[in-house]
Design a protein around this motif. Sequence first.
Motif, PDB file in Angstrom:
ATOM      1  N   ARG A  64       1.297   3.248  -5.932  1.00  0.00           N
ATOM      2  CA  ARG A  64       1.824   2.087  -5.052  1.00  0.00           C
ATOM      3  C   ARG A  64       2.082   0.922  -5.982  1.00  0.00           C
ATOM      4  O   ARG A  64       1.634   0.095  -6.970  1.00  0.00           O
ATOM      5  CB  ARG A  64       0.163   1.520  -4.796  1.00  0.00           C
ATOM      6  N   VAL A  65       2.881  -0.012  -4.805  1.00  0.00           N
ATOM      7  CA  VAL A  65       3.124  -1.478  -5.170  1.00  0.00           C
ATOM      8  C   VAL A  65       2.178  -2.165  -5.389  1.00  0.00           C
ATOM      9  O   VAL A  65       2.195  -3.428  -6.137  1.00  0.00           O
ATOM     10  CB  VAL A  65       4.507  -1.557  -4.052  1.00  0.00           C
ATOM     11  N   ALA A  71       6.416   2.835  -4.871  1.00  0.00           N
ATOM     12  CA  ALA A  71       8.320   2.717  -4.907  1.00  0.00           C
ATOM     13  C   ALA A  71       8.422   4.031  -4.092  1.00  0.00           C
ATOM     14  O   ALA A  71      10.132   2.677  -3.445  1.00  0.00           O
ATOM     15  CB  ALA A  71       8.252   2.297  -6.244  1.00  0.00           C
ATOM     16  N   ASP A  72       8.472   4.517  -4.060  1.00  0.00           N
ATOM     17  CA  ASP A  72       9.222   6.172  -3.242  1.00  0.00           C
ATOM     18  C   ASP A  72       9.154   5.808  -1.802  1.00  0.00           C
ATOM     19  O   ASP A  72      10.308   5.799  -1.168  1.00  0.00           O
ATOM     20  CB  ASP A  72       8.827   7.574  -3.903  1.00  0.00           C
ATOM     21  N   GLU A  73       8.039   6.183  -1.448  1.00  0.00           N
ATOM     22  CA  GLU A  73       7.796   5.348   0.321  1.00  0.00           C
ATOM     23  C   GLU A  73       8.065   4.228   0.401  1.00  0.00           C
ATOM     24  O   GLU A  73       9.231   3.689   2.191  1.00  0.00           O
ATOM     25  CB  GLU A  73       6.175   5.399   0.267  1.00  0.00           C
ATOM     26  N   ASN A  74       8.529   3.060  -0.007  1.00  0.00           N
ATOM     27  CA  ASN A  74       9.369   2.124   0.244  1.00  0.00           C
ATOM     28  C   ASN A  74      10.416   2.508   0.877  1.00  0.00           C
ATOM     29  O   ASN A  74      10.815   1.799   1.491  1.00  0.00           O
ATOM     30  CB  ASN A  74       9.007   0.640  -0.890  1.00  0.00           C
ATOM     31  N   LEU A  75      11.554   2.794  -0.731  1.00  0.00           N
ATOM     32  CA  LEU A  75      12.780   3.213  -0.444  1.00  0.00           C
ATOM     33  C   LEU A  75      13.299   3.890   0.599  1.00  0.00           C
ATOM     34  O   LEU A  75      13.885   3.463   1.758  1.00  0.00           O
ATOM     35  CB  LEU A  75      13.271   2.875  -1.823  1.00  0.00           C
ATOM     36  N   GLU A  80       0.625  -1.334   0.449  1.00  0.00           N
ATOM     37  CA  GLU A  80      -0.016   0.162   0.027  1.00  0.00           C
ATOM     38  C   GLU A  80       1.440   1.344  -0.302  1.00  0.00           C
ATOM     39  O   GLU A  80       0.054   2.468  -0.073  1.00  0.00           O
ATOM     40  CB  GLU A  80      -1.105  -0.088   1.449  1.00  0.00           C
ATOM     41  N   LEU A  81       2.355   1.297  -0.220  1.00  0.00           N
ATOM     42  CA  LEU A  81       3.016   2.791  -0.396  1.00  0.00           C
ATOM     43  C   LEU A  81       3.299   1.966  -1.456  1.00  0.00           C
ATOM     44  O   LEU A  81       3.913   1.218  -2.439  1.00  0.00           O
ATOM     45  CB  LEU A  81       3.676   1.801   1.352  1.00  0.00           C
ATOM     46  N   ARG A 141       9.973  -7.146  -8.554  1.00  0.00           N
ATOM     47  CA  ARG A 141      11.406  -8.347  -7.107  1.00  0.00           C
ATOM     48  C   ARG A 141      12.298  -7.407  -7.868  1.00  0.00           C
ATOM     49  O   ARG A 141      13.623  -7.160  -7.259  1.00  0.00           O
ATOM     50  CB  ARG A 141      11.886  -8.897  -8.639  1.00  0.00           C
ATOM     51  N   ARG A 142      12.564  -6.049  -8.607  1.00  0.00           N
ATOM     52  CA  ARG A 142      13.274  -5.237  -8.942  1.00  0.00           C
ATOM     53  C   ARG A 142      13.480  -4.162  -7.679  1.00  0.00           C
ATOM     54  O   ARG A 142      14.280  -3.959  -7.792  1.00  0.00           O
ATOM     55  CB  ARG A 142      13.116  -4.624 -10.543  1.00  0.00           C
ATOM     56  N   LEU A 143      12.334  -3.848  -7.371  1.00  0.00           N
ATOM     57  CA  LEU A 143      12.351  -3.165  -6.330  1.00  0.00           C
ATOM     58  C   LEU A 143      13.218  -3.943  -5.146  1.00  0.00           C
ATOM     59  O   LEU A 143      13.764  -2.784  -4.125  1.00  0.00           O
ATOM     60  CB  LEU A 143      10.801  -2.186  -6.107  1.00  0.00           C
TER      61      LEU A 143
END
Length: 256
Positions: free
Chosen positions: A140-141, A102-106, A99-100, A150-152
């Motif tokens: 969102r992921v 890509a940017d928020e995850n990293l 629910e985040l 997988r890349r993220l």
Amino acid sequence: MGATHPAMETLLQVSDLLVRYGDRVAVGAISFDIGRGEILGLLGPNGAGKTSTISCISGLREPDGGRFAFDGAAFSPNSDANARARIGLVPQSLALYDELSADENLLFFARIAGLGRADARIAADRGLELSGLTDRRRDRVSTFSGGMKRRLNLAAGDLHQPALLVLDEPTVGVDPQSRQHIFDALERLKAEGRSLLYTTHYMEEAERLCDRIAIMDEGRILDVGPATALAERAGLPGANLETVFLKLTGKQLRDA
């Protein structure tokens, strides 16, 4: 058995690693090393002891015996947070928040890794570029394909630019384009002088990416070396890695 790589300076030395689960020995006092700037493949059938081995190296499990040395000094990743910071882990199970974005995850994982706000921003931008997801940074992921996740996942494990990156089957279920992108990213990290420990069931991946390959079965290292050397020592000169792997580990099904 060629456990060392004479042309490379050793980064991680694993000596007599022992892992037990009750009375069962999962890893039986194995020894090997990983060179600086090397990709070492760790291959084996299901139940060979690969996951237990990388769990100990990554600090997720305390070994029941043996010792590690990192850059020549004693190394205890399970009990020492500073030691763990020298390792990056890309797990087989996706370690992402759907629910985040890509940017928020990293950004989240960069702060968890101990990076300050400014450095976390730089690391997240680098991770988005490494994963080829800069244009999808705000999405969102949960909207991503398996290959994009997988890349993220790879980028998240590398945010703090560890000296050793441990990758547990990082291309499971991905499309050919994402697989190629992951290969390119790993070769780029190697060119930067980073070391990688790579597990996979895809023999052609190991043959393409790895400088040396350790073949493991029933908690033992059967042989270590470049694919061509493994074939020679198995009495199969010129054979591909899958043929050598089956010669060393047998064709019996491993469904456990």
